[in-house]
Write an enzyme that holds these catalytic residues in place. Structure first.
Site, PDB file in Angstrom:
ATOM      1  N   ILE A 199       0.409   6.462   4.347  1.00 28.94           N
ATOM      2  CA  ILE A 199       0.417   5.770   5.792  1.00 28.94           C
ATOM      3  C   ILE A 199       1.339   4.483   5.789  1.00 28.94           C
ATOM      4  O   ILE A 199       2.199   4.334   6.821  1.00 28.94           O
ATOM      5  CB  ILE A 199      -1.241   5.224   6.334  1.00 28.94           C
ATOM      6  CG1 ILE A 199      -2.053   6.521   6.563  1.00 28.94           C
ATOM      7  CG2 ILE A 199      -0.787   4.447   7.734  1.00 28.94           C
ATOM      8  CD1 ILE A 199      -3.466   6.171   6.756  1.00 28.94           C
ATOM      9  N   ALA A 258     -12.077   2.476  -4.386  1.00 27.20           N
ATOM     10  CA  ALA A 258     -13.281   2.499  -5.053  1.00 27.20           C
ATOM     11  C   ALA A 258     -13.405   3.350  -6.137  1.00 27.20           C
ATOM     12  O   ALA A 258     -12.530   4.296  -6.039  1.00 27.20           O
ATOM     13  CB  ALA A 258     -14.368   3.020  -3.924  1.00 27.20           C
ATOM     14  N   GLY A 270       0.776  -1.375  -0.026  1.00 20.86           N
ATOM     15  CA  GLY A 270      -0.026   0.034   0.097  1.00 20.86           C
ATOM     16  C   GLY A 270       0.606   1.283   0.031  1.00 20.86           C
ATOM     17  O   GLY A 270       0.299   2.478   0.110  1.00 20.86           O
ATOM     18  N   LYS A 300     -15.059  -1.110   4.637  1.00 22.43           N
ATOM     19  CA  LYS A 300     -14.110  -0.936   5.770  1.00 22.43           C
ATOM     20  C   LYS A 300     -15.012  -1.806   7.009  1.00 22.43           C
ATOM     21  O   LYS A 300     -14.370  -2.168   7.843  1.00 22.43           O
ATOM     22  CB  LYS A 300     -13.910   0.380   6.070  1.00 22.43           C
ATOM     23  CG  LYS A 300     -13.044   1.063   5.180  1.00 22.43           C
ATOM     24  CD  LYS A 300     -11.873   0.623   5.077  1.00 22.43           C
ATOM     25  CE  LYS A 300     -10.546   1.539   4.710  1.00 22.43           C
ATOM     26  NZ  LYS A 300      -9.300   0.802   4.435  1.00 22.43           N
ATOM     27  N   THR A 315      -3.851  11.880   2.250  1.00 22.60           N
ATOM     28  CA  THR A 315      -2.857  10.897   1.432  1.00 22.60           C
ATOM     29  C   THR A 315      -3.460  11.008  -0.077  1.00 22.60           C
ATOM     30  O   THR A 315      -4.549  11.502  -0.377  1.00 22.60           O
ATOM     31  CB  THR A 315      -3.194   9.350   1.869  1.00 22.60           C
ATOM     32  OG1 THR A 315      -4.411   8.932   1.706  1.00 22.60           O
ATOM     33  CG2 THR A 315      -2.601   9.291   3.380  1.00 22.60           C
ATOM     34  N   ASP A 337      -1.098  -6.928  -7.808  1.00 22.42           N
ATOM     35  CA  ASP A 337      -2.538  -6.477  -7.833  1.00 22.42           C
ATOM     36  C   ASP A 337      -3.173  -7.724  -7.015  1.00 22.42           C
ATOM     37  O   ASP A 337      -3.199  -8.623  -7.384  1.00 22.42           O
ATOM     38  CB  ASP A 337      -2.896  -6.656  -9.318  1.00 22.42           C
ATOM     39  CG  ASP A 337      -4.419  -6.138  -9.664  1.00 22.42           C
ATOM     40  OD1 ASP A 337      -4.939  -6.334  -8.670  1.00 22.42           O
ATOM     41  OD2 ASP A 337      -4.786  -5.837 -10.838  1.00 22.42           O
ATOM     42  N   VAL A 338      -3.647  -6.854  -5.927  1.00 20.15           N
ATOM     43  CA  VAL A 338      -4.337  -7.776  -4.899  1.00 20.15           C
ATOM     44  C   VAL A 338      -5.726  -8.515  -5.410  1.00 20.15           C
ATOM     45  O   VAL A 338      -6.068  -9.355  -4.709  1.00 20.15           O
ATOM     46  CB  VAL A 338      -4.720  -7.031  -3.405  1.00 20.15           C
ATOM     47  CG1 VAL A 338      -3.299  -6.614  -3.081  1.00 20.15           C
ATOM     48  CG2 VAL A 338      -5.761  -5.771  -3.752  1.00 20.15           C
ATOM     49  N   ALA A 349      -5.000   8.658  -1.474  1.00 17.90           N
ATOM     50  CA  ALA A 349      -6.243   8.108  -1.668  1.00 17.90           C
ATOM     51  C   ALA A 349      -7.265   9.424  -1.300  1.00 17.90           C
ATOM     52  O   ALA A 349      -8.403   9.278  -1.855  1.00 17.90           O
ATOM     53  CB  ALA A 349      -6.599   6.738  -0.477  1.00 17.90           C
ATOM     54  N   TYR A 362     -18.306   8.858   1.766  1.00 18.17           N
ATOM     55  CA  TYR A 362     -17.460   7.761   2.015  1.00 18.17           C
ATOM     56  C   TYR A 362     -18.190   6.360   1.466  1.00 18.17           C
ATOM     57  O   TYR A 362     -17.595   5.380   1.029  1.00 18.17           O
ATOM     58  CB  TYR A 362     -17.151   7.337   3.585  1.00 18.17           C
ATOM     59  CG  TYR A 362     -15.744   6.583   3.841  1.00 18.17           C
ATOM     60  CD1 TYR A 362     -14.465   7.116   3.364  1.00 18.17           C
ATOM     61  CD2 TYR A 362     -16.009   5.576   4.599  1.00 18.17           C
ATOM     62  CE1 TYR A 362     -13.513   6.362   3.468  1.00 18.17           C
ATOM     63  CE2 TYR A 362     -14.699   4.762   4.797  1.00 18.17           C
ATOM     64  CZ  TYR A 362     -13.536   5.161   4.288  1.00 18.17           C
ATOM     65  OH  TYR A 362     -12.267   4.342   4.449  1.00 18.17           O
TER      66      TYR A 362
HETATM   67  C1  KAL Z   1     -14.798  10.414   4.219  1.00 13.62           C
HETATM   68  C2  KAL Z   1     -13.639  10.702   3.646  1.00 13.62           C
HETATM   69  C3  KAL Z   1     -13.399  11.864   2.597  1.00 13.62           C
HETATM   70  C4  KAL Z   1     -13.034  10.989   1.489  1.00 13.62           C
HETATM   71  C5  KAL Z   1     -14.282   9.951   0.779  1.00 13.62           C
HETATM   72  C6  KAL Z   1     -13.781   8.943   0.450  1.00 13.62           C
HETATM   73  C7  KAL Z   1     -12.503   8.344   0.321  1.00 13.62           C
HETATM   74  C8  KAL Z   1     -12.286   7.082  -0.142  1.00 13.62           C
HETATM   75  C9  KAL Z   1     -10.952   6.170   0.110  1.00 13.62           C
HETATM   76  C10 KAL Z   1     -10.609   5.432  -1.252  1.00 13.62           C
HETATM   77  C11 KAL Z   1      -9.539   4.492  -1.089  1.00 13.62           C
HETATM   78  C12 KAL Z   1     -10.060   6.528  -2.353  1.00 13.62           C
HETATM   79  C13 KAL Z   1      -9.932   5.855  -3.778  1.00 13.62           C
HETATM   80  O1  KAL Z   1     -10.322   4.694  -4.075  1.00 13.62           O
HETATM   81  C14 KAL Z   1      -9.869   7.005  -4.640  1.00 13.62           C
HETATM   82  C15 KAL Z   1      -9.657   6.368  -6.006  1.00 13.62           C
HETATM   83  O2  KAL Z   1     -11.039   6.390  -6.550  1.00 13.62           O
HETATM   84  C16 KAL Z   1      -9.178   7.226  -7.184  1.00 13.62           C
HETATM   85  N1  KAL Z   1      -7.595   7.451  -6.645  1.00 13.62           N
HETATM   86  C17 KAL Z   1      -6.424   6.616  -7.083  1.00 13.62           C
HETATM   87  O3  KAL Z   1      -6.839   5.701  -7.672  1.00 13.62           O
HETATM   88  C18 KAL Z   1      -5.165   6.815  -6.319  1.00 13.62           C
HETATM   89  C19 KAL Z   1      -4.202   7.150  -7.670  1.00 13.62           C
HETATM   90  C20 KAL Z   1      -4.509   5.534  -5.659  1.00 13.62           C
HETATM   91  C21 KAL Z   1      -3.357   5.627  -4.916  1.00 13.62           C
HETATM   92  O4  KAL Z   1      -5.470   5.238  -4.591  1.00 13.62           O
HETATM   93  C22 KAL Z   1      -6.066   4.108  -4.550  1.00 13.62           C
HETATM   94  N2  KAL Z   1      -7.012   3.989  -3.394  1.00 13.62           N
HETATM   95  O5  KAL Z   1      -5.667   3.060  -4.879  1.00 13.62           O
HETATM   96  C23 KAL Z   1     -12.885   9.887   4.094  1.00 13.62           C
HETATM   97  C24 KAL Z   1     -11.403  10.604   4.691  1.00 13.62           C
HETATM   98  C25 KAL Z   1     -11.805  11.604   5.887  1.00 13.62           C
HETATM   99  C26 KAL Z   1     -10.546   9.459   5.165  1.00 13.62           C
HETATM  100  C27 KAL Z   1      -9.977   8.644   4.217  1.00 13.62           C
HETATM  101  C28 KAL Z   1      -9.280   9.302   2.914  1.00 13.62           C
HETATM  102  C29 KAL Z   1     -10.237   7.199   4.188  1.00 13.62           C
HETATM  103  C30 KAL Z   1      -9.559   6.404   3.568  1.00 13.62           C
HETATM  104  O6  KAL Z   1     -10.122   5.173   3.496  1.00 13.62           O
HETATM  105  O7  KAL Z   1      -8.619   6.398   2.651  1.00 13.62           O
END
Ligand code: KAL
Length: 255
Positions: free
Chosen positions: A20, A95, A13, A163, A194, A64-65, A196, A156
């Site tokens: 993190i 997501a 990750g 989660k 981050t 790739d998980v 994400a 979220y």
């Molecule tokens: C309520 C909060 C505000 C943000 C809302 C949603 C956050 C979701 C987290 C999820 C992991 C984000 C994604 O999957 C983003 C994805 O659609 C696009 N991004 C990417 O592909 C990037 C390049 C890669 C590195 O990301 C991933 N995930 O592979 C939640 C906040 C307050 C806390 C957070 C951010 C919680 C969390 O779960 O990360």
């Protein structure tokens, strides 16, 4: 002597230096652990490999998980290079952007399945392949979660459900592997900026609320999470398993 002296840790990750997972890798290294990093794809490899080199991590593996073959290949390589494993860190979630805005009612079957597969099932898949390596050393598994698993936060959405599944999986896995001396826990981290979190709406409002209302009246840092990760992965936590441990300035106790 570091708290993790001689331990071998495989971390999933790391996406960039704000991850993190990266703060955890640095803290583990500082406490004497040897670290290997698994990364999701070639775009991310460009950032992860130089980071790995900077802490003397010689093992970097693509994974790739969603792929059982990728997962098998990772643990085959770890078995070959290390012969065992003490710590497995799961700091992976995804997501589709479309699912992370608007009404939860619009969640699609495809979007739900994808979020669940990458963010929750992957913990089970990784733990299963890691078990033969973890048992020899009474190893431990650590996942990352967010309070949106337990309470509703704007945007979220499907990630909250994923989660929740991850947190329940931590408990069921802890029961399944405890008899083999392996522990499974999660850290529920407060909002952190981050990769994400980038581009998803509502982050600033949530972080602002935490700094106003949390007992410590501040947001957390990646290093705050890494400290708890060191503790949970060390002998100090040898009787701790199945826990969701909040590192959130105490926000979750406020009504
Ligand atoms: C309520 C909060 C505000 C943000 C809302 C949603 C956050 C979701 C987290 C999820 C992991 C984000 C994604 O999957 C983003 C994805 O659609 C696009 N991004 C990417 O592909 C990037 C390049 C890669 C590195 O990301 C991933 N995930 O592979 C939640 C906040 C307050 C806390 C957070 C951010 C919680 C969390 O779960 O990360």
């Amino acid at each position: 002597m570091g708290l993790l002296e001689g331990k071998k840790a495989l971390i999933f990750g790391v996406a960039n230096e704000k991850s993190i997972a990266w703060a955890i890798a640095e803290a583990f290294k500082k406490e004497g652990a040897e670290v290997a990093l698994a990364y999701a794809n070639e775009a991310i490899a460009k950032r992860v490999i130089p980071l790995a080199e900077s802490i003397g991590a010689t093992i970097t593996l693509p994974c790739d998980v969603r792929s059982d073959d990728d997962i098998k290949a990772v643990f085959a390589e770890i078995g070959k290079k290390w012969g065992g494993l003490d710590i497995l860190v799961h700091s992976v979630a995804f997501a589709n952007k479309d699912e992370l805005k608007g009404s939860f009612l619009s969640t699609t079957r495809e979007g739900f399945t994808m979020a669940m597969d990458i963010s929750a099932y992957s913990l089970i898949a990784l733990a299963k392949e890691a078990m033969p390596l973890l048992t020899a050393s009474n190893g431990n598994v650590l996942a990352l979660t967010y309070y949106g698993a337990q309470k509703v936060f704007p945007n979220y959405n499907v990630m909250g459900v994923a989660k929740a599944a991850l947190e329940a999986s931590v408990r069921y896995l802890a029961e399944a592997v405890g008899q083999d001396g392996v522990r499974v826990n999660a850290i529920s981290a407060g909002p952190l900026r981050t990769l994400a979190a980038a581009g998803v709406g509502g982050f600033n409002q949530i972080a602002g609320h935490v700094s106003a209302k949390a007992p410590l009246r501040r947001n957390i840092t990646q290093e705050d999470v890494a400290g708890a990760a060191v503790y949970l992965s060390s002998e100090l936590a040898k009787a701790v398993t199945g826990e969701i441990h909040f590192v959130d300035s105490g926000y979750n106790i406020i009504g």
